[in-house]
Design an enzyme around this catalytic site. Sequence first.
Site, PDB file in Angstrom:
ATOM      1  N   HIS A   1       0.823  -1.216   0.000  1.00  0.00           N
ATOM      2  CA  HIS A   1       0.000   0.000   0.000  1.00  0.00           C
ATOM      3  C   HIS A   1       0.854   1.262   0.000  1.00  0.00           C
ATOM      4  O   HIS A   1       0.611   2.197  -0.758  1.00  0.00           O
ATOM      5  CB  HIS A   1      -0.945   0.003   1.209  1.00  0.00           C
ATOM      6  CG  HIS A   1      -1.710   1.277   1.342  1.00  0.00           C
ATOM      7  ND1 HIS A   1      -1.278   2.326   2.133  1.00  0.00           N
ATOM      8  CD2 HIS A   1      -2.830   1.717   0.721  1.00  0.00           C
ATOM      9  CE1 HIS A   1      -2.119   3.328   2.018  1.00  0.00           C
ATOM     10  NE2 HIS A   1      -3.076   2.988   1.181  1.00  0.00           N
TER      11      HIS A   1
ATOM     12  N   ARG B   1      30.010  -4.808 -17.095  1.00  0.00           N
ATOM     13  CA  ARG B   1      31.099  -5.438 -16.341  1.00  0.00           C
ATOM     14  C   ARG B   1      30.587  -6.647 -15.560  1.00  0.00           C
ATOM     15  O   ARG B   1      29.854  -6.493 -14.588  1.00  0.00           O
ATOM     16  CB  ARG B   1      31.714  -4.434 -15.373  1.00  0.00           C
ATOM     17  CG  ARG B   1      32.289  -3.195 -16.033  1.00  0.00           C
ATOM     18  CD  ARG B   1      32.788  -2.212 -14.978  1.00  0.00           C
ATOM     19  NE  ARG B   1      33.336  -1.002 -15.562  1.00  0.00           N
ATOM     20  CZ  ARG B   1      32.625   0.074 -15.884  1.00  0.00           C
ATOM     21  NH1 ARG B   1      31.315   0.069 -15.674  1.00  0.00           N
ATOM     22  NH2 ARG B   1      33.195   1.136 -16.406  1.00  0.00           N
TER      23      ARG B   1
ATOM     24  N   ARG C   1      31.629  -7.929 -20.943  1.00  0.00           N
ATOM     25  CA  ARG C   1      33.016  -8.337 -20.754  1.00  0.00           C
ATOM     26  C   ARG C   1      33.074  -9.504 -19.768  1.00  0.00           C
ATOM     27  O   ARG C   1      32.505  -9.430 -18.682  1.00  0.00           O
ATOM     28  CB  ARG C   1      33.840  -7.163 -20.222  1.00  0.00           C
ATOM     29  CG  ARG C   1      35.334  -7.438 -20.176  1.00  0.00           C
ATOM     30  CD  ARG C   1      36.102  -6.190 -19.763  1.00  0.00           C
ATOM     31  NE  ARG C   1      35.848  -5.840 -18.364  1.00  0.00           N
ATOM     32  CZ  ARG C   1      36.244  -4.694 -17.802  1.00  0.00           C
ATOM     33  NH1 ARG C   1      36.878  -3.792 -18.545  1.00  0.00           N
ATOM     34  NH2 ARG C   1      36.007  -4.440 -16.535  1.00  0.00           N
TER      35      ARG C   1
ATOM     36  N   GLU D   1      43.715  -2.936 -25.065  1.00  0.00           N
ATOM     37  CA  GLU D   1      44.185  -2.195 -23.890  1.00  0.00           C
ATOM     38  C   GLU D   1      45.651  -2.471 -23.562  1.00  0.00           C
ATOM     39  O   GLU D   1      46.181  -1.944 -22.584  1.00  0.00           O
ATOM     40  CB  GLU D   1      43.305  -2.516 -22.686  1.00  0.00           C
ATOM     41  CG  GLU D   1      43.208  -4.005 -22.372  1.00  0.00           C
ATOM     42  CD  GLU D   1      42.117  -4.320 -21.351  1.00  0.00           C
ATOM     43  OE1 GLU D   1      41.634  -3.396 -20.673  1.00  0.00           O
ATOM     44  OE2 GLU D   1      41.761  -5.503 -21.216  1.00  0.00           O
TER      45      GLU D   1
ATOM     46  N   GLY E   1      40.211  -0.009 -24.222  1.00  0.00           N
ATOM     47  CA  GLY E   1      40.183   0.235 -22.783  1.00  0.00           C
ATOM     48  C   GLY E   1      41.221   1.288 -22.452  1.00  0.00           C
ATOM     49  O   GLY E   1      42.394   0.968 -22.232  1.00  0.00           O
ATOM     50  N   SER E   2      40.803   2.543 -22.441  1.00  0.00           N
ATOM     51  CA  SER E   2      41.779   3.627 -22.317  1.00  0.00           C
ATOM     52  C   SER E   2      42.472   3.627 -20.955  1.00  0.00           C
ATOM     53  O   SER E   2      43.596   4.138 -20.827  1.00  0.00           O
ATOM     54  CB  SER E   2      41.107   4.979 -22.565  1.00  0.00           C
ATOM     55  OG  SER E   2      40.030   5.180 -21.671  1.00  0.00           O
ATOM     56  N   ASN E   3      41.844   3.049 -19.937  1.00  0.00           N
ATOM     57  CA  ASN E   3      42.472   3.035 -18.611  1.00  0.00           C
ATOM     58  C   ASN E   3      43.756   2.210 -18.623  1.00  0.00           C
ATOM     59  O   ASN E   3      44.838   2.684 -18.243  1.00  0.00           O
ATOM     60  CB  ASN E   3      41.506   2.471 -17.562  1.00  0.00           C
ATOM     61  CG  ASN E   3      40.234   3.278 -17.442  1.00  0.00           C
ATOM     62  OD1 ASN E   3      40.120   4.358 -18.014  1.00  0.00           O
ATOM     63  ND2 ASN E   3      39.267   2.766 -16.699  1.00  0.00           N
ATOM     64  N   ASP E   4      43.629   0.938 -19.055  1.00  0.00           N
ATOM     65  CA  ASP E   4      44.816   0.078 -19.080  1.00  0.00           C
ATOM     66  C   ASP E   4      45.780   0.464 -20.191  1.00  0.00           C
ATOM     67  O   ASP E   4      46.999   0.340 -20.034  1.00  0.00           O
ATOM     68  CB  ASP E   4      44.400  -1.392 -19.236  1.00  0.00           C
ATOM     69  CG  ASP E   4      44.123  -2.054 -17.897  1.00  0.00           C
ATOM     70  OD1 ASP E   4      44.819  -1.727 -16.922  1.00  0.00           O
ATOM     71  OD2 ASP E   4      43.206  -2.890 -17.814  1.00  0.00           O
TER      72      ASP E   4
ATOM     73  N   CYS F   1      35.501   2.026 -24.452  1.00  0.00           N
ATOM     74  CA  CYS F   1      34.661   1.915 -23.254  1.00  0.00           C
ATOM     75  C   CYS F   1      35.408   2.372 -22.006  1.00  0.00           C
ATOM     76  O   CYS F   1      34.924   2.217 -20.891  1.00  0.00           O
ATOM     77  CB  CYS F   1      34.180   0.473 -23.073  1.00  0.00           C
ATOM     78  SG  CYS F   1      35.512  -0.729 -22.888  1.00  0.00           S
TER      79      CYS F   1
END
Length: 806
Positions: A429, A519, A586, A688, A709-712, A759
């Site tokens: 409710h 992820r 992934r 990456e 994967g621009s981070n790695d 990504c």
Amino acid sequence: MSKNIIWFNEIGIEDVSEVGGKNASLGEMYRNLTQEGVRVPNGFSVTATAYKYILDHNGLWEKLHAQLDDLDPDNVQQLQERGAACRDLVYHAKIPEDLKNEILQNYAKLKEEYGESLSVAVRSSATAEDSPEASFAGQNETYLHIQNEEELLDSYMRCLASNFTDRSLHYKYDNGFDYYKVYLSAVVMKMVRSDIGASGVMFSLDTETGFRDVVFINAAYGLGENVVLGTIDPDSFYVHKPTFNKGYRAVLKRRLGSKALKMVFAEEAHVSNMAVEYTKNIETTVQERKRFCITDEDVMVLADYAIKVENHYSQKAGFRKPMDMEWAKDGSDGHLYMVQARPETVESRQSGSVLKLYHLKEHGDILTTGRAVGTKIGAGKVHIINDAKEMDQFKAGEVLVADITTPDWEPVMKIASAIVTNKGGRTCHAAIVSRELGLPAVVGAVSATDVLKNGKEVTVSCAEGETGYVYDGKLAFEIQETDLSALPKTKTEVMMNLGDPDIAFSLASLPVDGIGLARMEFIINNDIKVHPMALKHPEKTDDATRKALEQLTDGYDDPETFFVKRLSEGVATIAATVYPKPCVVRMSDFKSNEYASLLGGKFFEPSEDNPMIGFRGAARYAHPAYEEGFALECAAMKRVRDEMGFENVILMIPFCRRVEEGQRVIDTMAKYGLKQGENGLKIYVMCEIPNNVISIDEFSQIFDGFSIGSNDLTQLTLGVDRDSEVVAFDYDERDPGVLKMIEMAVQGAQRNKRHSGICGQAPSDYPEVAEYLVKLGIDSISLNPDSVLSTLPKIVDLEQKLGRSA
């Protein structure tokens, strides 16, 4: 049509003025959908004509006017006194003999159909209820397990009297209905024996976000009132309509509720003042709480009912009409029945072109959590109400905190800034009314009335997924409004990074071209919490871990099924939000230290000095130390695509160092049922590692696409540990060397006619990187959800300058 009694096979939805919304809908379903396999118990309506006949016969209209003409519904004490007087007048009215005989004769006919042992439900059906503007949910009374003529007539009069409950009078006032022109019809129908079965409610959309591609089902043991009132935490299930319509039969997502109570029939009716109870609550067993109260097969039958009901009402209306339904499973014959259907009155009225996103600008200490209702944020001073008699002390703008709410509480609910309850699920409710009023609510917060203190400033946030939070203090928040109809299409595909299934439905209306990165490790960490190898080999762990594993996997056939179902349902939930657009998933990319932190992980993981460039990604999948765990991941993804129908899922391999390693992974996936090209399966690889760029022609021979994967890639190009704060000043995705690597990757993919996307974090954080990628002609840019709306217009402007169009 003007008769005292009308049977379901004579009633249609156009008869609301005579039989009320509930009855009209039951008749509509009985007449039109039973031949399509939707079960509806038979019954008849004692009509609005009969209601007026009784009031005329007893000369009650003038007496009711005397009570209600000068009523101030916001004066709680006056509302209670006048409402009680009206109910007493109606309940003690005499039923004319001819009408009494008609009711009893038709009751006898119903017993001829179902047998002498028949019990019936007597349910109120107001002539203004279930309109598109107002739900009238819980305004009037229902009486169950009525077994003889005396009980039938008594419960009928109690239903008529309930037209003047405090809640019903205030609701009519709020919605502009004339007290004297809302008439009461009563439904008399076969009682579905859900007291020894199960029951619940369902919607043909997601009630919190308005996502229309799902059926949402709540279920509990026993009669349905506990689910509606929120006295228990029910099981919940989602089914994806587009894949269901294609023939796939799988639960999209589920949640095991505690289901602490079960409502059953009482041996004797309990009468107190104007109330009569034919039911009682008993505690469920430990075994009942640990398992789902209905089977997956039951869920599929209910989803089929919901889709057929929605389709029927939509065809009749000429537009898509989401529905709010009640169902019951008869424990004696095992069948599922529809017992109510009405238009959904909240999300279906929202503008589809304007997206409102609420964001907290700061966070405080979490005081309690529960199930989030809606996606808004509210703040104010806590006001705990333990009894309806205390309602007149409640002030506008306060946060209403209670054990549960009932329809009697609606006068104060409408002036609250937010609502928090100890008990209840997302269709109780408190949840229904909060949605209708546009208020944030956190239900099922267990100890809210103990933890929260009167007068304390709190912030109630329902903007962070399925979990609702009550924070200490009044926190700053913002509302972002976007007119989606004004956003043009881009040639560069704008996709979204998303790992959390709990917030997926709330983001489904974002104008994206798919999910660029889902992820898997987020789902494993939050929904599964266990190392896959510990599920495969519990004997290699210790006693404490095995005990924890048993508790986590309650409700599932075995530990492996737990992993496969939880992971597949998490991924499918994300894929459903963009279906049939692509969803790139992934495979797990935990580092060894992260894997070790999962339950049981310490028994299977090595200790590494630098796990960031150690035993991670593709290296694990065919390795003896993890291949069995990878097999579970593959089984889950095979289930997503082949059994659940999400062929839009593309799989992606992370941290693949060498071409030979990539081939080994593809072969291992095929070994476990994920064969590249079969059923349209595409397999991408993360780009990456510098070697992915240098050897992109060779990687293109075995993979269908690349996601940068621009981070790695930044970490390994610049030689900077991205987890280290000490050298963080040297970590920059905009470095010319990193940008050159990205350029080479995009050009290499184009040269080999392979998909190229990105990504990583860079385009979400830096608009200039997004601009650089568009100039390169990258196929897709995947952004964090909070960056999609701000980056889209910039991409449009840039493409226009470059002379490109979608």
